[in-house]
Design an enzyme around this catalytic site. Structure first.
Site, PDB file in Angstrom:
ATOM      1  N   THR A  84     -57.207  39.425 119.908  1.00 45.21           N
ATOM      2  CA  THR A  84     -57.176  40.658 119.861  1.00 45.21           C
ATOM      3  C   THR A  84     -58.342  40.612 118.676  1.00 45.21           C
ATOM      4  OG1 THR A  84     -55.139  41.613 120.411  1.00 45.21           O
ATOM      5  CG2 THR A  84     -56.054  42.752 118.791  1.00 45.21           C
TER       6      THR A  84
ATOM      7  N   ILE B 298     -55.422  35.834 117.801  1.00 46.53           N
ATOM      8  CA  ILE B 298     -56.050  36.098 116.549  1.00 46.53           C
ATOM      9  C   ILE B 298     -57.809  35.891 116.351  1.00 46.53           C
ATOM     10  CG2 ILE B 298     -56.604  37.711 113.931  1.00 46.53           C
ATOM     11  CD1 ILE B 298     -53.981  38.495 115.673  1.00 46.53           C
ATOM     12  N   LYS B 299     -58.628  36.667 116.982  1.00 46.77           N
ATOM     13  CA  LYS B 299     -59.828  36.984 116.853  1.00 46.77           C
ATOM     14  C   LYS B 299     -59.900  37.161 114.862  1.00 46.77           C
ATOM     15  CE  LYS B 299     -63.109  38.500 120.098  1.00 46.77           C
ATOM     16  NZ  LYS B 299     -63.463  39.202 121.146  1.00 46.77           N
ATOM     17  N   LEU B 300     -61.469  36.448 114.938  1.00 46.46           N
ATOM     18  CA  LEU B 300     -62.131  36.444 113.762  1.00 46.46           C
ATOM     19  C   LEU B 300     -63.376  35.798 113.919  1.00 46.46           C
ATOM     20  CD1 LEU B 300     -59.168  34.315 112.106  1.00 46.46           C
ATOM     21  CD2 LEU B 300     -59.809  36.974 111.571  1.00 46.46           C
TER      22      LEU B 300
END
Length: 316
Positions: free
Chosen positions: A94, A130-132
């Site tokens: 996400t 967690i997509k960064l």
């Protein structure tokens, strides 16, 4: 045995989609989403309930309209992610708002908030990545988040410099964008031939894979953004590949032979000294393609985020 089943012997396959129907069709372990995919999904009538549930949640939390809108946006991602997790055995990726990509503290704050929202749905943080965007600031955030058992997927990765700092920070996973690298070189007429071994996107991932395995880095390499089946098959043996439903379907329709292309070296080398921020900035800046595509990717995801905000705002 079809090509998809053969490929799964060498590589973990991930569905790159936000659509539950497509995800259920392939029965794979992990799923990746991004602001573009979520915006597309939320425009479909069958997912409107997610928008309404998110708005109700945001109104209950209260605060200014800006704060409510932010909460609603994050809740959309979390509700969709939670629904997806009911249908898979692995992890969901996400993405946080790409407009935070140059602020380490805000990346950390938003990531923790998303994890907290998932935990409200009884989803353990172990099942969420967690997509960064792979900026220096976001990689620094991922390094800090790891201390709280929050793992990250560093996306929009185009340069070897980005891959190096991700490995040095010990991030969980990187997503080098094969297709977008290819697109840039094609647009500049810089591709030598149509042979897959001359594909700059494929070769970028091969180089990262060799480097990571040679120096014993544990960061997972997940090739992403594929334009065709040949690019996918050229990276068989990569740790993971996230593939669109369209290309997954094409792999299912073919019984052609699949040969493992990426094989880790037998001998390991001592890891080099970590790069400083200034060294990274210069190394990354020397790659014109990476500079252009990273900036473009962050802007595009920011635009998709804004369009999703507009959809939700119109329903408040």
């Amino acid at each position: 045995m079809n090509q998809l089943e053969c490929l799964k012997k060498y590589t973990d396959i991930v569905v790159d989609s936000g659509d539950l129907v497509s995800i259920n069709k392939f029965k794979l372990g992990d799923v990746t989403t991004n602001p573009s995919l979520i915006r597309q999904v939320m425009s479909l009538q069958k997912y409107q309930y997610i928008i309404y549930d998110s708005i109700r949640y945001a109104k209950k939390k209260g605060g200014s309209h800006k704060f409510k809108l932010e909460n609603a946006i994050d809740k959309v991602s979390v509700i969709l992610g939670s629904e997806i997790l009911k249908n898979i055995s692995g992890k969901i990726s996400t993405e946080i708002d790409s407009r935070l990509s140059f602020n380490t503290n805000l990346c950390i704050e938003r990531a923790k908030k998303l994890i907290s929202m998932y935990e409200e749905h009884d989803i353990h943080r172990d099942r969420v990545l967690i997509k960064l965007a792979a900026t220096w600031e976001s990689v620094s955030a991922a390094k800090e988040l790891k201390k709280e058992n929050i793992q990250s997927n560093l996306t929009l990765l185009f340069s070897f410099a980005q891959a190096k700092i991700c490995a040095e920070a010990g991030v969980f996973l990187i997503s080098p964008f094969v297709g977008r690298i290819y697109d840039w070189y094609k647009s500049k007429s810089l591709i030598k031939s149509a042979m897959i071994d001359d594909d700059p996107g494929v070769n970028a991932v091969r180089k990262i894979y060799q480097y990571y395995k040679e120096y014993g880095y544990h960061t997972i390499i997940m090739g992403a953004s594929f334009r065709n089946v040949d690019q996918v098959l050229a990276l068989s043996g990569c740790d993971r590949l996230t593939i669109s439903p369209n290309l997954l379907h094409k792999l299912q329709l073919s019984d052609d032979l699949v040969i493992r292309k990426l094989i880790p070296p037998k001998h390991k080398k001592l890891q080099p000294v970590c790069m400083s921020k200034s060294e990274f900035c210069w190394f990354h800046n020397e790659d014109a393609m990476a500079v252009e595509k990273l900036s473009e990717g962050i802007r595009q995801f920011g635009k998709d985020q804004q369009e999703l905000e507009n959809i939700i705002n119109n329903n408040f």
